[in-house]
Write an enzyme that holds these catalytic residues in place. Sequence first.
Site, PDB file in Angstrom:
ATOM      1  N   SER A  52     -14.723 139.229  26.687  1.00  0.00           N
ATOM      2  CA  SER A  52     -13.476 140.001  26.721  1.00  0.00           C
ATOM      3  C   SER A  52     -12.645 139.626  25.500  1.00  0.00           C
ATOM      4  CB  SER A  52     -12.693 139.653  27.991  1.00  0.00           C
ATOM      5  OG  SER A  52     -12.271 138.303  27.920  1.00  0.00           O
ATOM      6  N   ASP A  85     -16.279 143.287  26.225  1.00  0.00           N
ATOM      7  CA  ASP A  85     -15.901 143.705  27.579  1.00  0.00           C
ATOM      8  C   ASP A  85     -14.430 144.141  27.578  1.00  0.00           C
ATOM      9  OD1 ASP A  85     -16.229 144.012  30.350  1.00  0.00           O
ATOM     10  OD2 ASP A  85     -15.591 141.957  30.764  1.00  0.00           O
ATOM     11  N   HIS A 183     -11.955 143.735  40.168  1.00  0.00           N
ATOM     12  CA  HIS A 183     -12.161 142.454  39.495  1.00  0.00           C
ATOM     13  C   HIS A 183     -11.660 141.276  40.336  1.00  0.00           C
ATOM     14  CE1 HIS A 183     -12.225 145.190  35.894  1.00  0.00           C
ATOM     15  NE2 HIS A 183     -13.320 144.479  35.718  1.00  0.00           N
ATOM     16  N   GLY A 184     -12.215 140.104  40.067  1.00  0.00           N
ATOM     17  CA  GLY A 184     -11.686 138.884  40.658  1.00  0.00           C
ATOM     18  C   GLY A 184     -12.339 138.493  41.977  1.00  0.00           C
ATOM     19  N   HIS A 214     -18.391 147.556  37.218  1.00  0.00           N
ATOM     20  CA  HIS A 214     -17.520 146.395  36.956  1.00  0.00           C
ATOM     21  C   HIS A 214     -17.125 145.764  38.288  1.00  0.00           C
ATOM     22  CE1 HIS A 214     -16.278 146.650  32.607  1.00  0.00           C
ATOM     23  NE2 HIS A 214     -17.046 147.722  32.744  1.00  0.00           N
ATOM     24  N   GLY A 215     -16.524 144.581  38.204  1.00  0.00           N
ATOM     25  CA  GLY A 215     -16.004 143.940  39.411  1.00  0.00           C
ATOM     26  C   GLY A 215     -17.080 143.749  40.454  1.00  0.00           C
ATOM     27  N   SER A 217     -19.042 140.965  41.183  1.00  0.00           N
ATOM     28  CA  SER A 217     -19.449 139.636  41.660  1.00  0.00           C
ATOM     29  C   SER A 217     -19.567 139.647  43.179  1.00  0.00           C
ATOM     30  CB  SER A 217     -18.424 138.578  41.234  1.00  0.00           C
ATOM     31  OG  SER A 217     -18.708 138.107  39.931  1.00  0.00           O
ATOM     32  N   ASN A 257     -21.693 143.981  36.022  1.00  0.00           N
ATOM     33  CA  ASN A 257     -20.868 142.960  35.374  1.00  0.00           C
ATOM     34  C   ASN A 257     -20.542 141.799  36.310  1.00  0.00           C
ATOM     35  OD1 ASN A 257     -20.762 144.746  33.280  1.00  0.00           O
ATOM     36  ND2 ASN A 257     -18.532 144.885  33.194  1.00  0.00           N
TER      37      ASN A 257
HETATM   38  P1  13P Z   1     -16.064 140.203  38.547  1.00  0.00           P
HETATM   39  O1  13P Z   1     -14.641 139.735  38.509  1.00  0.00           O
HETATM   40  O2  13P Z   1     -16.383 140.821  39.879  1.00  0.00           O
HETATM   41  O3  13P Z   1     -17.034 139.139  38.178  1.00  0.00           O
HETATM   42  O4  13P Z   1     -16.218 141.385  37.482  1.00  0.00           O
HETATM   43  C1  13P Z   1     -16.412 141.107  36.123  1.00  0.00           C
HETATM   44  C2  13P Z   1     -16.235 142.297  35.261  1.00  0.00           C
HETATM   45  O5  13P Z   1     -16.175 143.438  35.682  1.00  0.00           O
HETATM   46  C3  13P Z   1     -16.150 142.052  33.814  1.00  0.00           C
HETATM   47  O6  13P Z   1     -15.888 143.216  33.105  1.00  0.00           O
HETATM   48  O1  G3H Z   2     -13.038 141.999  33.761  1.00  0.00           O
HETATM   49  C1  G3H Z   2     -12.550 141.011  33.217  1.00  0.00           C
HETATM   50  C2  G3H Z   2     -13.427 139.846  32.969  1.00  0.00           C
HETATM   51  O2  G3H Z   2     -13.618 139.108  34.148  1.00  0.00           O
HETATM   52  C3  G3H Z   2     -12.881 139.021  31.840  1.00  0.00           C
HETATM   53  O3  G3H Z   2     -11.715 138.362  32.203  1.00  0.00           O
HETATM   54  O4  G3H Z   2     -10.025 138.827  30.407  1.00  0.00           O
HETATM   55  O5  G3H Z   2      -9.884 136.763  31.840  1.00  0.00           O
HETATM   56  O6  G3H Z   2     -11.670 136.995  30.090  1.00  0.00           O
HETATM   57  P1  G3H Z   2     -10.759 137.704  31.068  1.00  0.00           P
HETATM   58 ZN    ZN Z   3     -14.698 144.610  34.175  1.00  0.00          ZN
END
Ligand code: 13P
Ligand code: G3H
Ligand code: ZN
Length: 312
Positions: A52, A85, A183-184, A214-215, A217, A257
């Site tokens: 990122s 990213d 995310h998160g 995305h998001g 995890s 991701n």
């Molecule tokens: P997570 O927060 O679910 O790991 O997603 C990461 C992401 O989308 C990075 O672009």
């Molecule tokens: O989607 C965001 C990623 O998890 C990157 O997060 O901007 O804190 O590096 P960051």
């Molecule tokens: Zn993302």
Amino acid sequence: MDMALVTTTEMFKKSMEQKFAIGAFNVNNMEIIQGIVDAAAESKSPVILQASSSAIKYARINYLMKMVEAAIEEHPDIPVALHLDHGPDFETCKMCVDAGFTSVMIDGSKYSFEENVELTKKVVDYAHAHGVVVEAELGKLAGVEDDVNVDAKDAMYTDPDEAEEFVRRTGCDSLAIAIGTSHGAYKFKGEAKLRFDILAKIKEKLPNTPIVLHGASTVIPELVNMCNEYGGNIPGAKGVPDEMLKQASQNGVSKINVDTDLRLAMTAQIRKVFAEEPSVFDPRKYLTPAREAVKNTVSHKINDVFGSCNKA
Ligand code: 13P
Ligand code: G3H
Ligand code: ZN
């Protein structure tokens, strides 16, 4: 440098033909990069390393490029792409194209449809002229903290007709969509739910466009518990179950991701060492198990969930 980073074109083509997904893992430092590529090489899997703009600020772009260069020199047998990213603007995308990234994301999802088209098109024109591919985003990823009603939530999902028009007008190479992830570490209040019906409609409209989640995890419960057991405080964290990610991988999602799971894996191991061995102050004593935990987490995803093992 003998080996070169690759774009995602070939790996996505294979992923769409053979119905598997490629993991895109966020990198910030040496241990994370080593953990990811060691796992991918062991499983003979293609892999995407993504940074990122805040990760680039943290690691500094010269260090990042040299570490990634070292990683591909050590593992010439697997395809590795380096991706920006959530590129926030044209300038950041340009900086990464100029630095040697093979893929950039322009994230115009916060803008209106027309503004998003215009910004994405500008990045596509520059990137393509330099042999770099572009991921764009349409739709909004809501988190549990986003207190929105059902109608508003519906409006945040990617509209399949708009997706078709967006890809046609921008010429982007892959598209990140919103089907319920966020995310998160806090993705769902109750049961996890993804709109696979919307994914299917998008794939109908865009059969040849790689789709990105995305998001994504899992917010692996064992890692959350381990963090909490050794002094952490992340109660109620919840992510996308492996079964759903497997389903996504087999139904048109080409890139998944993952950042949060790697953060949890590292932190859990570091907390464990700090709690069990308070006399330790050599960073290698906690960064070695932390790197190993990143590797194990990536291995699990590649082998048991995304299906990208032996697809190098
Ligand atoms: P997570 O927060 O679910 O790991 O997603 C990461 C992401 O989308 C990075 O672009
Ligand atoms: O989607 C965001 C990623 O998890 C990157 O997060 O901007 O804190 O590096 P960051
Ligand atoms: Zn993302």
